[in-house]
Design a protein around this motif. Sequence first.
Motif, mmCIF file in Angstrom:
data_model
loop_
_atom_site.group_PDB
_atom_site.id
_atom_site.type_symbol
_atom_site.label_atom_id
_atom_site.label_comp_id
_atom_site.label_asym_id
_atom_site.label_seq_id
_atom_site.Cartn_x
_atom_site.Cartn_y
_atom_site.Cartn_z
ATOM 1 N N VAL A 38 133.045 76.868 122.736
ATOM 2 C CA VAL A 38 132.891 76.955 121.285
ATOM 3 C C VAL A 38 133.312 78.348 120.838
ATOM 4 C CG1 VAL A 38 131.279 76.814 119.352
ATOM 5 C CG2 VAL A 38 131.008 75.286 121.334
ATOM 6 N N ALA A 39 134.380 78.412 120.065
ATOM 7 C CA ALA A 39 134.914 79.712 119.622
ATOM 8 C C ALA A 39 135.211 79.688 118.127
ATOM 9 C CB ALA A 39 136.175 80.057 120.406
ATOM 10 N N VAL A 40 134.224 79.243 117.343
ATOM 11 C CA VAL A 40 134.405 79.168 115.891
ATOM 12 C C VAL A 40 134.075 80.510 115.244
ATOM 13 C CG1 VAL A 40 133.906 76.699 115.800
ATOM 14 C CG2 VAL A 40 132.030 78.352 115.584
ATOM 15 N N PRO A 41 134.542 80.734 114.009
ATOM 16 C CA PRO A 41 134.227 81.991 113.315
ATOM 17 C C PRO A 41 132.730 82.133 113.047
ATOM 18 C CG PRO A 41 136.039 80.820 112.247
ATOM 19 C CD PRO A 41 135.429 79.865 113.215
ATOM 20 N N THR A 42 132.256 83.367 113.066
ATOM 21 C CA THR A 42 130.878 83.668 112.662
ATOM 22 C C THR A 42 130.931 84.789 111.637
ATOM 23 O OG1 THR A 42 130.759 84.997 114.703
ATOM 24 C CG2 THR A 42 129.616 82.878 114.700
ATOM 25 N N PRO A 43 131.172 84.451 110.378
ATOM 26 C CA PRO A 43 131.306 85.457 109.318
ATOM 27 C C PRO A 43 129.955 85.914 108.778
ATOM 28 C CG PRO A 43 131.641 83.274 108.413
ATOM 29 C CD PRO A 43 131.405 83.083 109.890
ATOM 30 N N ILE A 44 130.001 86.716 107.734
ATOM 31 C CA ILE A 44 128.800 87.103 106.992
ATOM 32 C C ILE A 44 128.932 86.591 105.569
ATOM 33 C CG2 ILE A 44 128.146 89.117 108.375
ATOM 34 C CD1 ILE A 44 129.725 90.857 106.398
ATOM 35 N N ASP A 45 127.798 86.442 104.876
ATOM 36 C CA ASP A 45 127.842 85.985 103.494
ATOM 37 C C ASP A 45 127.956 87.181 102.547
ATOM 38 O OD1 ASP A 45 125.291 87.113 103.293
ATOM 39 O OD2 ASP A 45 124.251 85.200 103.483
ATOM 40 N N THR A 46 127.839 86.915 101.258
ATOM 41 C CA THR A 46 127.996 87.977 100.260
ATOM 42 C C THR A 46 126.892 89.019 100.329
ATOM 43 O OG1 THR A 46 126.859 86.559 98.638
ATOM 44 C CG2 THR A 46 129.278 86.519 98.648
ATOM 45 N N PHE A 47 125.795 88.703 101.013
ATOM 46 C CA PHE A 47 124.688 89.649 101.163
ATOM 47 C C PHE A 47 124.698 90.322 102.541
ATOM 48 C CE2 PHE A 47 123.303 86.306 98.200
ATOM 49 C CZ PHE A 47 123.040 87.077 97.070
ATOM 50 N N ASN A 48 125.807 90.159 103.273
ATOM 51 C CA ASN A 48 125.978 90.735 104.612
ATOM 52 C C ASN A 48 124.999 90.157 105.626
ATOM 53 O OD1 ASN A 48 128.096 92.419 103.783
ATOM 54 N ND2 ASN A 48 126.686 94.045 103.173
ATOM 55 N N HIS A 49 124.595 88.904 105.406
ATOM 56 C CA HIS A 49 123.747 88.200 106.361
ATOM 57 C C HIS A 49 124.620 87.271 107.208
ATOM 58 C CE1 HIS A 49 120.323 88.699 103.219
ATOM 59 N NE2 HIS A 49 120.406 89.747 104.009
ATOM 60 N N PRO A 50 124.262 87.043 108.469
ATOM 61 C CA PRO A 50 125.042 86.128 109.315
ATOM 62 C C PRO A 50 125.183 84.751 108.692
ATOM 63 C CG PRO A 50 123.494 87.380 110.651
ATOM 64 C CD PRO A 50 123.158 87.681 109.217
ATOM 65 N N ASP A 51 126.392 84.225 108.719
ATOM 66 C CA ASP A 51 126.672 82.876 108.227
ATOM 67 C C ASP A 51 126.974 81.989 109.435
ATOM 68 O OD1 ASP A 51 127.501 80.559 107.049
ATOM 69 O OD2 ASP A 51 129.215 81.421 105.992
ATOM 70 N N LEU A 52 125.997 81.208 109.839
ATOM 71 C CA LEU A 52 126.117 80.402 111.056
ATOM 72 C C LEU A 52 126.589 78.977 110.797
ATOM 73 C CD1 LEU A 52 122.872 81.478 113.004
ATOM 74 C CD2 LEU A 52 125.200 82.367 113.270
ATOM 75 N N LYS A 53 127.005 78.677 109.588
ATOM 76 C CA LYS A 53 127.395 77.301 109.262
ATOM 77 C C LYS A 53 128.488 76.752 110.185
ATOM 78 C CE LYS A 53 127.998 77.847 104.763
ATOM 79 N NZ LYS A 53 127.382 79.150 104.449
#
Length: 383
Positions: A38-53
């Motif tokens: 599993v090598a999907v993106p792990t970005p952050i949201d607009t509040f700089n919190h991890p976005d695990l979707k």
Amino acid sequence: MRQGIDPSGELAREDFLEKSIIFTHSVEDLKEVNFFIVAVPTPIDTFNHPDLKPLIAACNTVGKVLKKGDYVVFESTVYPGCTEEDCIPILEKISGLKFNEDFKVGYSPERINPGDKEHTLSKIIKVVAGSDDQAKDEIAKIYALVVEAGIHKASSIKVAESAKIIENTQRDLNIALMNELSIICDKLGINTFEVLEAAATKWNFLKFTPGLVGGHCIGVDPYYLTHKAKSLGYNPNVILSGRSINDNMGAYIAKKTIQLLIKKNKNINQSKVLIMGATFKENVEDIRNSKVVDVIRELRSFSLIVDIIDPHASSEDFELEYGISINQKPVGPYDAVIMAVAHKEYTSLDLSYFSKLMDQNSVFIDLKGMYRNQFKNLTYWSL
């Protein structure tokens, strides 16, 4: 990928020919798989919190086809504990299987540098960890089939997760130090790159330079570590301070440009600026988390006219992501030119090229110090 197109530009079309690999988006095709990476993106949201979707969605997909005896290895950058606390429970719930009894899990951080044809997958030491010793050994054997540089077995999944985070956090903090040095040097009236050249004559000096820190790694990964630290009741002051410095560099560069234009008695509302480069770093097409956008938006907030050019970035993708269009070519004259990204196409440009875009009363902003000491009759500024 089916058409032989690598968006990162690392593989040529012919590299895809006569290869026993299937590119698919069908879950049905995964039913015969025994080893999942599993090598999907792990970005952050607009509040700089991890976005695990994306990661959670991938776990749900794998969980639907997971069988007894299968292995699932995560390569996505996550905070320490995420694999065991967030991913494994989803796999168990969706598959109905028991972790470590029916299936096993590992973690092996990806270390690919986009656009880098030297430090490729096979030439970078692979860190691997498993949910038990057997899993670790089996996962190591799989990666050893393609990784020539060697395998490093971490003692636990959390150690491997932490290793990935600290790799980029260390770079982030070092660049933050250089950016802060740049601000201080500017107040002192000296050139940062000259200071760094002098300091670099010492054998143990680390060669970092100031600049915009974007992309999907250095500008994102530290927030995964700070998120976890805060959840444990600890405030990571040094890491957050470095992040604050780097995140504010775009606004700093824009305001410095405006100050220099004002000194030239330019009418800010009518000033026209060209920004050369829009990707997050040189010689790649990747526009994710490009901090050049911060410069553009800050300048436009002061009503300046801003044109952007980039030989690598897709105008369609850039507009879709940021609502900003990229020009096909510059249409001068410009009151200021900002050399934002050191693409190879820009390294050979000389004074005659820029003289067609600017006049003697214009300002040249050189973020990478590429043209230092070359413009004698032009207002020049670099980080």
